[in-house]
Design a protein around this motif. Structure first.
Motif, PDB file in Angstrom:
ATOM      1  N   LEU A 195     -33.707   4.538 -17.964  1.00 35.31           N
ATOM      2  CA  LEU A 195     -32.260   4.935 -17.725  1.00 35.31           C
ATOM      3  C   LEU A 195     -32.311   6.174 -18.856  1.00 35.31           C
ATOM      4  O   LEU A 195     -32.972   6.230 -19.957  1.00 35.31           O
ATOM      5  CB  LEU A 195     -31.484   3.958 -18.229  1.00 35.31           C
ATOM      6  N   ASP A 196     -31.184   7.116 -18.549  1.00 36.97           N
ATOM      7  CA  ASP A 196     -31.075   8.263 -19.473  1.00 36.97           C
ATOM      8  C   ASP A 196     -29.679   8.615 -19.251  1.00 36.97           C
ATOM      9  O   ASP A 196     -28.775   8.033 -18.860  1.00 36.97           O
ATOM     10  CB  ASP A 196     -32.002   9.356 -18.797  1.00 36.97           C
ATOM     11  N   GLY A 197     -29.314   9.760 -20.019  1.00 34.74           N
ATOM     12  CA  GLY A 197     -27.939  10.257 -20.170  1.00 34.74           C
ATOM     13  C   GLY A 197     -27.407  10.407 -18.706  1.00 34.74           C
ATOM     14  O   GLY A 197     -25.925  10.128 -18.453  1.00 34.74           O
ATOM     15  N   GLN A 198     -28.245  10.765 -17.797  1.00 33.69           N
ATOM     16  CA  GLN A 198     -27.414  10.977 -16.332  1.00 33.69           C
ATOM     17  C   GLN A 198     -27.103   9.901 -15.853  1.00 33.69           C
ATOM     18  O   GLN A 198     -26.055   9.621 -15.078  1.00 33.69           O
ATOM     19  CB  GLN A 198     -28.334  11.964 -15.592  1.00 33.69           C
ATOM     20  N   TRP A 199     -28.048   8.673 -16.016  1.00 30.74           N
ATOM     21  CA  TRP A 199     -27.659   7.568 -15.307  1.00 30.74           C
ATOM     22  C   TRP A 199     -26.314   6.866 -16.077  1.00 30.74           C
ATOM     23  O   TRP A 199     -25.495   6.457 -15.428  1.00 30.74           O
ATOM     24  CB  TRP A 199     -28.767   6.547 -15.583  1.00 30.74           C
ATOM     25  N   LEU A 200     -26.145   7.097 -17.235  1.00 32.28           N
ATOM     26  CA  LEU A 200     -24.782   6.636 -17.976  1.00 32.28           C
ATOM     27  C   LEU A 200     -23.769   7.626 -17.270  1.00 32.28           C
ATOM     28  O   LEU A 200     -22.894   6.920 -17.079  1.00 32.28           O
ATOM     29  CB  LEU A 200     -24.976   6.708 -19.284  1.00 32.28           C
ATOM     30  N   SER A 201     -23.874   8.621 -17.324  1.00 30.60           N
ATOM     31  CA  SER A 201     -22.747   9.565 -16.757  1.00 30.60           C
ATOM     32  C   SER A 201     -22.239   9.059 -15.341  1.00 30.60           C
ATOM     33  O   SER A 201     -21.201   9.044 -15.053  1.00 30.60           O
ATOM     34  CB  SER A 201     -23.187  11.026 -16.707  1.00 30.60           C
ATOM     35  N   ASP A 202     -23.428   8.928 -14.738  1.00 31.23           N
ATOM     36  CA  ASP A 202     -23.008   8.229 -13.304  1.00 31.23           C
ATOM     37  C   ASP A 202     -22.402   7.013 -13.216  1.00 31.23           C
ATOM     38  O   ASP A 202     -21.500   6.829 -12.250  1.00 31.23           O
ATOM     39  CB  ASP A 202     -24.342   8.217 -12.515  1.00 31.23           C
ATOM     40  N   ARG A 203     -22.911   6.121 -14.211  1.00 26.20           N
ATOM     41  CA  ARG A 203     -22.108   4.736 -14.418  1.00 26.20           C
ATOM     42  C   ARG A 203     -20.743   5.052 -14.674  1.00 26.20           C
ATOM     43  O   ARG A 203     -19.848   4.392 -14.066  1.00 26.20           O
ATOM     44  CB  ARG A 203     -22.831   3.844 -15.163  1.00 26.20           C
ATOM     45  N   PHE A 204     -20.482   5.739 -15.679  1.00 29.65           N
ATOM     46  CA  PHE A 204     -19.098   6.001 -15.908  1.00 29.65           C
ATOM     47  C   PHE A 204     -18.205   6.500 -14.816  1.00 29.65           C
ATOM     48  O   PHE A 204     -17.076   5.935 -14.693  1.00 29.65           O
ATOM     49  CB  PHE A 204     -19.023   7.068 -17.181  1.00 29.65           C
ATOM     50  N   ALA A 205     -18.815   7.365 -13.840  1.00 28.72           N
ATOM     51  CA  ALA A 205     -18.070   7.828 -12.987  1.00 28.72           C
ATOM     52  C   ALA A 205     -17.822   6.897 -11.703  1.00 28.72           C
ATOM     53  O   ALA A 205     -16.844   7.130 -10.916  1.00 28.72           O
ATOM     54  CB  ALA A 205     -18.763   9.022 -12.076  1.00 28.72           C
ATOM     55  N   THR A 206     -18.653   6.015 -11.678  1.00 26.47           N
ATOM     56  CA  THR A 206     -18.617   4.833 -10.466  1.00 26.47           C
ATOM     57  C   THR A 206     -17.855   3.581 -10.764  1.00 26.47           C
ATOM     58  O   THR A 206     -17.602   3.088 -10.013  1.00 26.47           O
ATOM     59  CB  THR A 206     -20.025   4.708  -9.926  1.00 26.47           C
ATOM     60  N   LEU A 207     -17.863   3.349 -11.984  1.00 28.40           N
ATOM     61  CA  LEU A 207     -17.112   2.108 -12.517  1.00 28.40           C
ATOM     62  C   LEU A 207     -15.657   2.146 -13.118  1.00 28.40           C
ATOM     63  O   LEU A 207     -15.506   3.321 -13.380  1.00 28.40           O
ATOM     64  CB  LEU A 207     -18.096   1.293 -13.630  1.00 28.40           C
ATOM     65  N   THR A 208     -15.251   1.015 -12.865  1.00 24.01           N
ATOM     66  CA  THR A 208     -13.656   1.047 -13.180  1.00 24.01           C
ATOM     67  C   THR A 208     -13.682   0.128 -14.578  1.00 24.01           C
ATOM     68  O   THR A 208     -14.180  -1.124 -14.347  1.00 24.01           O
ATOM     69  CB  THR A 208     -12.806   0.152 -12.288  1.00 24.01           C
ATOM     70  N   PHE A 209     -13.302   0.595 -15.822  1.00 19.57           N
ATOM     71  CA  PHE A 209     -13.347   0.201 -16.895  1.00 19.57           C
ATOM     72  C   PHE A 209     -11.991  -0.593 -17.362  1.00 19.57           C
ATOM     73  O   PHE A 209     -11.082   0.024 -18.093  1.00 19.57           O
ATOM     74  CB  PHE A 209     -13.742   0.904 -18.060  1.00 19.57           C
ATOM     75  N   ASP A 210     -11.724  -1.920 -16.868  1.00 22.96           N
ATOM     76  CA  ASP A 210     -10.535  -2.437 -17.044  1.00 22.96           C
ATOM     77  C   ASP A 210     -10.178  -2.757 -18.732  1.00 22.96           C
ATOM     78  O   ASP A 210     -11.148  -3.108 -19.432  1.00 22.96           O
ATOM     79  CB  ASP A 210     -10.206  -3.860 -16.272  1.00 22.96           C
ATOM     80  N   ALA A 211      -9.218  -2.481 -19.149  1.00 18.23           N
ATOM     81  CA  ALA A 211      -8.787  -2.698 -20.876  1.00 18.23           C
ATOM     82  C   ALA A 211      -9.795  -1.943 -21.770  1.00 18.23           C
ATOM     83  O   ALA A 211     -10.218  -2.304 -22.793  1.00 18.23           O
ATOM     84  CB  ALA A 211      -8.731  -4.121 -20.830  1.00 18.23           C
ATOM     85  N   TYR A 212     -10.453  -0.877 -21.059  1.00 15.81           N
ATOM     86  CA  TYR A 212     -11.154   0.046 -22.041  1.00 15.81           C
ATOM     87  C   TYR A 212     -10.546   0.741 -23.176  1.00 15.81           C
ATOM     88  O   TYR A 212      -9.553   1.344 -22.825  1.00 15.81           O
ATOM     89  CB  TYR A 212     -12.028   0.902 -21.052  1.00 15.81           C
ATOM     90  N   GLN A 213     -10.929   0.507 -24.226  1.00 14.23           N
ATOM     91  CA  GLN A 213     -10.128   1.337 -25.397  1.00 14.23           C
ATOM     92  C   GLN A 213     -10.629   2.676 -25.467  1.00 14.23           C
ATOM     93  O   GLN A 213     -10.051   3.368 -26.233  1.00 14.23           O
ATOM     94  CB  GLN A 213     -10.356   0.502 -26.722  1.00 14.23           C
ATOM     95  N   GLY A 214     -11.832   3.058 -24.903  1.00 10.58           N
ATOM     96  CA  GLY A 214     -12.131   4.693 -24.907  1.00 10.58           C
ATOM     97  C   GLY A 214     -11.477   5.485 -24.210  1.00 10.58           C
ATOM     98  O   GLY A 214     -10.634   5.010 -23.117  1.00 10.58           O
ATOM     99  N   THR A 215     -11.757   6.816 -23.910  1.00 15.17           N
ATOM    100  CA  THR A 215     -11.126   7.458 -23.078  1.00 15.17           C
ATOM    101  C   THR A 215     -11.762   7.888 -21.624  1.00 15.17           C
ATOM    102  O   THR A 215     -11.174   8.137 -20.603  1.00 15.17           O
ATOM    103  CB  THR A 215     -11.074   9.183 -23.883  1.00 15.17           C
ATOM    104  N   GLY A 216     -13.090   7.658 -21.564  1.00 15.71           N
ATOM    105  CA  GLY A 216     -13.878   7.822 -20.308  1.00 15.71           C
ATOM    106  C   GLY A 216     -13.974   9.521 -19.875  1.00 15.71           C
ATOM    107  O   GLY A 216     -14.632   9.816 -19.288  1.00 15.71           O
TER     108      GLY A 216
END
Length: 124
Positions: free
Chosen positions: A68-89
């Motif tokens: 796993l790398d930064g691109q993987w994380l970026s892709d996960r952010f783009a494909t998941l819905t974060f309910d009640a997430y305190q961050g901005t995304g």
């Protein structure tokens, strides 16, 4: 100290990316589900959470984290819905979260090489 790694606020987004986007202790697929909030809950009150993963689980987690790398994380952010997430995304939030991934991977790799279990703690 290589037996401790602090995630600051990134633990929330990391757990969500390693699982299915939710912030829960029993979601996602093993072994990534055990990186942050998985394993054996030692305490789960309103004030803090403590989770334990065995040395065997640590080895499996380290192996799963390795590609796993930064691109993987970026892709996960783009494909998941974060309910009640305190961050901005947004890009800054993603970059902040990405900055913790190498250290987290190293923490689990070192623990695996030393046949250590791991404990995750967070105050709420």
């Amino acid at each position: 100290m290589n037996h401790l790694f602090e995630l600051d606020k990134s633990w929330d987004a990391l757990h969500r990316c390693f699982t299915d986007g939710d912030l829960a202790c029993d979601n996602g697929d093993y072994p990534l589900s055990h990186v942050i909030l998985g394993g054996i809950p030692l305490h789960g009150g309103d004030d803090y959470i403590v989770c334990y993963v065995t040395a065997d689980q640590v080895r499996e987690i380290a192996k799963a984290l390795e590609p796993l790398d930064g691109q993987w994380l970026s892709d996960r952010f783009a494909t998941l819905t974060f309910d009640a997430y305190q961050g901005t995304g947004d890009a800054d939030d993603i970059a902040y979260t990405q900055a913790f991934l190498p250290g987290l991977k190293n923490f689990y790799l070192t623990a695996a090489q030393n046949d250590r279990a791991a404990i995750f703690t967070v105050s709420q």
